[in-house]
Design a protein around this motif. Structure first.
Motif, PDB file in Angstrom:
ATOM      1  N   VAL A  99       0.806  -1.233   0.129  1.00 21.94           N
ATOM      2  CA  VAL A  99      -0.070   0.021  -0.009  1.00 21.94           C
ATOM      3  C   VAL A  99       0.899   1.263  -0.282  1.00 21.94           C
ATOM      4  CG1 VAL A  99      -1.679   1.347   1.284  1.00 21.94           C
ATOM      5  CG2 VAL A  99      -1.886  -1.247   1.290  1.00 21.94           C
ATOM      6  N   CYS A 100       2.133   1.179   0.723  1.00 19.80           N
ATOM      7  CA  CYS A 100       2.825   2.391   0.734  1.00 19.80           C
ATOM      8  C   CYS A 100       3.443   2.763  -0.421  1.00 19.80           C
ATOM      9  CB  CYS A 100       3.810   2.206   1.945  1.00 19.80           C
ATOM     10  SG  CYS A 100       3.309   2.360   3.652  1.00 19.80           S
ATOM     11  N   ILE A 101       3.806   1.760  -1.126  1.00 22.26           N
ATOM     12  CA  ILE A 101       4.542   1.701  -2.445  1.00 22.26           C
ATOM     13  C   ILE A 101       3.397   2.454  -3.480  1.00 22.26           C
ATOM     14  CG2 ILE A 101       5.648   0.520  -4.329  1.00 22.26           C
ATOM     15  CD1 ILE A 101       7.208  -1.159  -2.248  1.00 22.26           C
ATOM     16  N   MET A 102       2.444   1.679  -3.331  1.00 27.95           N
ATOM     17  CA  MET A 102       1.312   2.268  -4.453  1.00 27.95           C
ATOM     18  C   MET A 102       0.949   3.744  -4.158  1.00 27.95           C
ATOM     19  SD  MET A 102      -2.564   0.666  -5.069  1.00 27.95           S
ATOM     20  CE  MET A 102      -2.898   0.698  -3.440  1.00 27.95           C
ATOM     21  N   ALA A 103       0.805   4.266  -2.867  1.00 26.72           N
ATOM     22  CA  ALA A 103       0.522   5.330  -2.576  1.00 26.72           C
ATOM     23  C   ALA A 103       1.576   6.513  -2.978  1.00 26.72           C
ATOM     24  CB  ALA A 103       0.271   5.588  -1.301  1.00 26.72           C
ATOM     25  N   ASP A 104       2.898   5.894  -2.797  1.00 26.92           N
ATOM     26  CA  ASP A 104       3.964   6.716  -3.431  1.00 26.92           C
ATOM     27  C   ASP A 104       4.167   6.927  -5.047  1.00 26.92           C
ATOM     28  OD1 ASP A 104       6.512   8.314  -2.538  1.00 26.92           O
ATOM     29  OD2 ASP A 104       7.660   6.301  -3.585  1.00 26.92           O
ATOM     30  N   LEU A 105       4.099   5.849  -5.697  1.00 25.24           N
ATOM     31  CA  LEU A 105       3.958   5.949  -6.959  1.00 25.24           C
ATOM     32  C   LEU A 105       2.517   6.476  -7.609  1.00 25.24           C
ATOM     33  CD1 LEU A 105       5.387   2.213  -7.669  1.00 25.24           C
ATOM     34  CD2 LEU A 105       6.654   4.311  -7.670  1.00 25.24           C
ATOM     35  N   TYR A 106       1.563   6.249  -7.244  1.00 28.81           N
ATOM     36  CA  TYR A 106       0.371   6.603  -7.985  1.00 28.81           C
ATOM     37  C   TYR A 106      -0.646   7.354  -6.924  1.00 28.81           C
ATOM     38  CZ  TYR A 106       1.991   2.888 -10.958  1.00 28.81           C
ATOM     39  OH  TYR A 106       3.038   2.237 -11.454  1.00 28.81           O
ATOM     40  N   GLY A 107      -0.189   7.840  -5.923  1.00 28.88           N
ATOM     41  CA  GLY A 107      -0.900   8.628  -5.029  1.00 28.88           C
ATOM     42  C   GLY A 107      -1.585  10.182  -5.687  1.00 28.88           C
ATOM     43  N   TRP A 108      -0.977  10.545  -6.666  1.00 30.79           N
ATOM     44  CA  TRP A 108      -1.443  11.665  -6.951  1.00 30.79           C
ATOM     45  C   TRP A 108      -2.504  11.504  -8.276  1.00 30.79           C
ATOM     46  CZ3 TRP A 108      -0.276  13.401 -12.297  1.00 30.79           C
ATOM     47  CH2 TRP A 108       0.533  12.414 -13.108  1.00 30.79           C
ATOM     48  N   THR A 109      -2.889  10.284  -8.283  1.00 31.35           N
ATOM     49  CA  THR A 109      -4.125  10.259  -9.477  1.00 31.35           C
ATOM     50  C   THR A 109      -4.927   9.269  -8.723  1.00 31.35           C
ATOM     51  OG1 THR A 109      -2.891   7.936 -10.307  1.00 31.35           O
ATOM     52  CG2 THR A 109      -2.257  10.182 -11.589  1.00 31.35           C
ATOM     53  N   LEU A 110      -4.897   8.421  -7.904  1.00 33.05           N
ATOM     54  CA  LEU A 110      -5.835   7.574  -7.108  1.00 33.05           C
ATOM     55  C   LEU A 110      -6.916   8.428  -6.863  1.00 33.05           C
ATOM     56  CD1 LEU A 110      -3.645   4.880  -4.838  1.00 33.05           C
ATOM     57  CD2 LEU A 110      -5.424   4.694  -6.718  1.00 33.05           C
ATOM     58  N   GLU A 111      -8.194   7.808  -7.208  1.00 31.08           N
ATOM     59  CA  GLU A 111      -9.724   8.390  -6.689  1.00 31.08           C
ATOM     60  C   GLU A 111     -10.355   7.544  -5.631  1.00 31.08           C
ATOM     61  OE1 GLU A 111     -11.433   9.705 -10.009  1.00 31.08           O
ATOM     62  OE2 GLU A 111      -9.998  10.967 -10.912  1.00 31.08           O
ATOM     63  N   MET A 112     -10.073   6.301  -5.975  1.00 33.19           N
ATOM     64  CA  MET A 112     -10.964   5.345  -5.108  1.00 33.19           C
ATOM     65  C   MET A 112      -9.914   4.179  -4.768  1.00 33.19           C
ATOM     66  SD  MET A 112     -12.309   2.120  -4.800  1.00 33.19           S
ATOM     67  CE  MET A 112     -12.867   1.471  -6.419  1.00 33.19           C
ATOM     68  N   LEU A 113      -9.861   3.664  -3.319  1.00 33.86           N
ATOM     69  CA  LEU A 113      -9.104   2.976  -2.708  1.00 33.86           C
ATOM     70  C   LEU A 113      -9.971   1.980  -1.919  1.00 33.86           C
ATOM     71  CD1 LEU A 113      -6.248   1.377  -2.634  1.00 33.86           C
ATOM     72  CD2 LEU A 113      -5.537   3.244  -0.943  1.00 33.86           C
ATOM     73  N   ASN A 114      -9.994   0.781  -1.978  1.00 34.82           N
ATOM     74  CA  ASN A 114     -10.793  -0.403  -1.147  1.00 34.82           C
ATOM     75  C   ASN A 114      -9.717  -1.219  -0.624  1.00 34.82           C
ATOM     76  OD1 ASN A 114     -12.301  -2.034   0.350  1.00 34.82           O
ATOM     77  ND2 ASN A 114     -13.872  -1.988  -1.361  1.00 34.82           N
ATOM     78  N   LEU A 115      -9.417  -1.180   0.839  1.00 36.18           N
ATOM     79  CA  LEU A 115      -8.593  -2.043   1.480  1.00 36.18           C
ATOM     80  C   LEU A 115      -9.081  -2.860   2.377  1.00 36.18           C
ATOM     81  CD1 LEU A 115      -5.543   0.597   1.924  1.00 36.18           C
ATOM     82  CD2 LEU A 115      -5.707  -1.369   0.084  1.00 36.18           C
ATOM     83  N   GLU A 116     -10.424  -3.040   2.347  1.00 35.18           N
ATOM     84  CA  GLU A 116     -11.002  -3.806   3.473  1.00 35.18           C
ATOM     85  C   GLU A 116     -10.491  -5.261   3.550  1.00 35.18           C
ATOM     86  OE1 GLU A 116     -15.550  -5.852   4.038  1.00 35.18           O
ATOM     87  OE2 GLU A 116     -15.359  -4.558   2.178  1.00 35.18           O
ATOM     88  N   GLY A 117     -10.103  -5.456   4.818  1.00 32.81           N
ATOM     89  CA  GLY A 117      -9.721  -7.017   5.334  1.00 32.81           C
ATOM     90  C   GLY A 117      -8.198  -7.189   5.063  1.00 32.81           C
ATOM     91  N   CYS A 118      -7.359  -5.938   4.427  1.00 27.56           N
ATOM     92  CA  CYS A 118      -5.990  -6.201   4.094  1.00 27.56           C
ATOM     93  C   CYS A 118      -5.312  -6.069   5.483  1.00 27.56           C
ATOM     94  CB  CYS A 118      -5.578  -5.378   2.999  1.00 27.56           C
ATOM     95  SG  CYS A 118      -6.410  -5.235   1.539  1.00 27.56           S
ATOM     96  N   LYS A 119      -4.104  -6.744   5.247  1.00 21.96           N
ATOM     97  CA  LYS A 119      -3.236  -6.856   6.558  1.00 21.96           C
ATOM     98  C   LYS A 119      -2.433  -5.482   6.666  1.00 21.96           C
ATOM     99  CE  LYS A 119       0.088  -9.647   6.669  1.00 21.96           C
ATOM    100  NZ  LYS A 119       0.625 -11.135   6.660  1.00 21.96           N
ATOM    101  N   ILE A 120      -3.022  -4.401   6.979  1.00 22.27           N
ATOM    102  CA  ILE A 120      -2.471  -3.186   6.982  1.00 22.27           C
ATOM    103  C   ILE A 120      -2.706  -2.564   8.383  1.00 22.27           C
ATOM    104  CG2 ILE A 120      -2.921  -2.494   4.627  1.00 22.27           C
ATOM    105  CD1 ILE A 120      -5.379  -0.519   5.292  1.00 22.27           C
ATOM    106  N   SER A 121      -2.071  -1.332   8.425  1.00 22.97           N
ATOM    107  CA  SER A 121      -2.163  -0.461   9.855  1.00 22.97           C
ATOM    108  C   SER A 121      -2.001   0.816   9.508  1.00 22.97           C
ATOM    109  CB  SER A 121      -0.647  -1.049  10.826  1.00 22.97           C
ATOM    110  OG  SER A 121       0.543  -0.723  10.396  1.00 22.97           O
ATOM    111  N   ASP A 122      -1.627   1.533  10.796  1.00 17.64           N
ATOM    112  CA  ASP A 122      -1.669   2.916  10.649  1.00 17.64           C
ATOM    113  C   ASP A 122      -0.527   3.357   9.519  1.00 17.64           C
ATOM    114  OD1 ASP A 122      -3.713   3.259  12.447  1.00 17.64           O
ATOM    115  OD2 ASP A 122      -2.257   3.567  14.111  1.00 17.64           O
TER     116      ASP A 122
END
Length: 639
Positions: free
Chosen positions: A521-544
């Protein structure tokens, strides 16, 4: 005559008995037509005098009430009123008056156009050509309401669309209600009757006789309507363009044949679960409307290969075709339909639960439909990789391909169709296909499928990292990615997909990918954060950590779902501190570590929020949510 001129007023004008020597002669005066301004009641009524009350020595005479007038007199008064607004006002007095006003046919209205006062309201169009819409559901669907609609819409341009869904069992809609609509709403263009067991042929025949502008008819679960109604509609509504019949057990081939003969403008038909309709009715309609019919949907009917052959030959202007649960159609039917060369303009084709969809049948459809843009195959048990790849080779105009519960499709069919599709394929969807296995395929060195912009793979247990890595190389232009319910996907497969992108990601749905972590998720936000409009991470193994990266990089993000994730109050605070992010939809359902401490952060995020999901957040108190609802009054909050 001498008696008439010598009448003084004190004598009886006619001392009892009938004024006609022959009783049968009186009936001649009852059918003079609406153009005669004289109304003769069927039964002779006694003279009406106002009531007299004796009070002591004084005789008091009460003021007469208009209610003592018979229905015939009131009817004549109402039809002579100068405009629809006045009649609407009268209809509000009582149910009796409403019933009388609603039974006035438009041809019976004396508008006094020669003498003068005409309602100005009636000259105005409302919503364009009088296209007012009314929907009655459940207990609200009664004859009284229909009568009120018939009277009330007359002064506002007329009713254009009426939908009746369900009916009150005690006092629901019957033929009487439709009679009121037919008399007061000649402008009706769209009529929908759903679950109306009390409406029969009489009511629909009234509509056909009074609403000649009808263009769309929708009959759903109306068991008492038969072919007689469709015969009347065919005769009285030649402008019919759209017909839907569902679950009407007493409608058969005769009704469809009548519509085919008399409705030359028919453009769309949808027929579902009508056991009396077979090849005879479908064939007559398709052959008669071969130059106008553009949309066809046939579901759960007793038709055979004959109907498909006629579609393939006569469907010259058909653009949308849907065949669902047609058990008696075989491979031969689809083969003949494809080789009929009549579906040259077909753009969308959907097939569900038809055993005739085989490799040979689908290949024939691909060859016979050169302009096909969208194909949806659902529960096609006899379709294999060979047929899918052969179809992809022939369907050069295909833009969207959807496969659902086609369990004989494997990795070879999936990647083979991507390698052999035309240059126009933009969207591919693979849902619940259990034949997919995660094999490390050695894909040949071919040109990538750069036209594919959207990919959706849902609940395919065998789809894993190896398939995802290969997909990233084959489809570098993906902008919309949905990988939901894929337990075999991890960072090892998702990161190569991110690194091979030539286009920027806009919408990403990773719900249910339980093995994806903060790293991806961090790499995706870094590479494509400036174009992302919708993001669904329900149930993924993520934290703060993921929320911090999103808050820092995703400036255009408007829809975020972190439900059932291990986020805390700190992550919510990081989102609130960002001055760039402008969330409109935020879902954190099932986040048990988020507490009342996040309320200030949520209030700040609420400046732009339109929807907030706090369901199953057990550490948040109901009192805190109540206060939040008061403060974020424009936001729809679920708790």
């Amino acid at each position: 005559m001498s008696k008439l001129f010598s009448f003084s007023g004190s004598d009886n004008f006619f001392p009892g008995g009938s004024i006609y020597p022959n009783p049968k002669e009186s009936s001649l005066f009852f059918s003079l037509g609406h153009h005669v301004d004289v109304y003769f009641p069927h039964h002779k009524r006694s003279r009406i005098s106002p009531p007299i009350v004796f009070s002591g020595e004084r005789v008091e005479k009460k003021n007469p009430s208009i209610e003592i007038l018979p229905d015939e007199c009131l009817f004549e008064i109402f039809r002579r009123l100068p405009g629809g607004q006045e009649r609407s006002s009268c209809a509000c007095v009582s149910k009796r008056w409403l019933t009388l006003v609603s039974n006035i046919h438009r041809d019976e209205i004396n508008d006094n156009s020669k003498g003068g006062v005409v309602s100005k309201v009636e000259d105005q169009d409302v919503e364009g050509d009088g296209f007012l819409s009314k929907v009655l559901e459940g207990k609200k669907a009664t004859n009284v309401r229909l009568a009120a609609i018939a009277v009330g819409t007359a002064s506002r341009g007329g009713l254009g669309k009426l939908s009746i869904r369900g009916s009150n069992s005690a006092c629901g809609v019957t033929n009487v209600g439709l009679r009121a609509i037919s008399r007061g709403c000649p402008s009706l263009r769209v009529l929908s009757l759903w679950d109306s067991s009390s409406v029969g042929d009489e009511g629909l025949c009234e509509i056909a006789n009074g609403c000649h502008l009808l263009e769309k008819l929708d009959l759903c679960h109306c068991p008492t309507i038969t072919d007689k109604s469709l015969l009347a509609v065919a005769k009285g509504c030649p402008n019919l363009k759209d017909l839907t019949i569902e679950g009407c057990a007493n409608i058969g081939n005769e009704g469809l044949q009548a519509l085919a003969r008399c409705c030359p403008n028919l453009k769309a038909i949808s027929i579902k679960d009508c056991p009396l309709i077979g090849d005879q009715g479908v064939v007559s309609m398709l052959s008669s409307a071969s130059f106008t019919l553009t949309k066809i949907k046939l579901q759960a009917l007793n038709i055979t290969d004959v109907s498909l052959a006629v579609i393939g030959h006569y469907g010259k202007v058909v653009t949308d075709l849907s065949l669902i649960s047609i058990p008696n159609v075989s491979e031969k039917g689809f083969w003949v339909m494809g080789n009929g060369h009549g579906l040259q303009k077909l753009k969308s084709f959907a097939v569900t639960s038809c055993r005739g969809v085989t490799d040979l049948g689908l290949e024939a459809v691909g060859k016979g439909c050169p302009n096909l843009k969208q194909l949806c195959l659902h529960k096609c048990a006899f379709l294999s990789d060979k047929g899918l790849v052969s179809f992809a080779k022939t369907a050069s105009s295909l833009e969207s391909l959807q496969l659902e519960e086609c369990h004989r499709i494997t990795q070879f069919g999936f990647f083979g169709s991507l390698l052999n599709c035309g240059a126009k394929l933009k969207a591919f969807s693979l849902v619940n296909c259990y034949g997919i296995k995660d094999l490390n395929l050695g894909l040949p060195s071919v040109l990538p499928c750069k036209s594919l912009l959207s990919l959706s793979i849902r609940n395919c247990p065998g789809f894993g990292d190896a398939s995802l890595a290969a997909l990233g190389k084959l489809c570098p232009q993906l902008q919309h990615v949905e990988l939901s319910g894929l337990h075999g996907i991890s960072d090892a497969g998702f990161l190569p997909l991110l690194e091979t992108r030539e286009a920027d990601l806009v919408k990403v749905n990773l719900s249910g990918c339980v093995n994806l972590s903060d790293k991806a998720v961090c790499i995706m936000a870094d590479l494509y954060g400036w174009t992302l409009e919708m993001l669904n991470l329900e149930g993924c193994k993520i934290s703060d950590a993921s929320l911090v990266a999103i808050a820092k990089n995703c400036q255009l993000l408007s829809d975020l779902d972190v439900s059932k994730c291990a986020i805390t109050d700190s992550g919510i605070a990081a989102l609130a501190r960002s001055n760039q992010i402008k969330l409109q939809i935020f879902s954190m359902s099932g986040c048990s570590k988020v507490s009342d401490k996040s309320m200030p952060s949520l209030r700040k995020l609420g400046q732009t929020l339109l929807g907030l999901n706090l369901q199953q957040c057990k550490a948040i108190s109901s009192s805190a949510v109540d206060l939040l609802i008061e403060q974020l009054w424009r936001c729809d909050i679920l708790f």
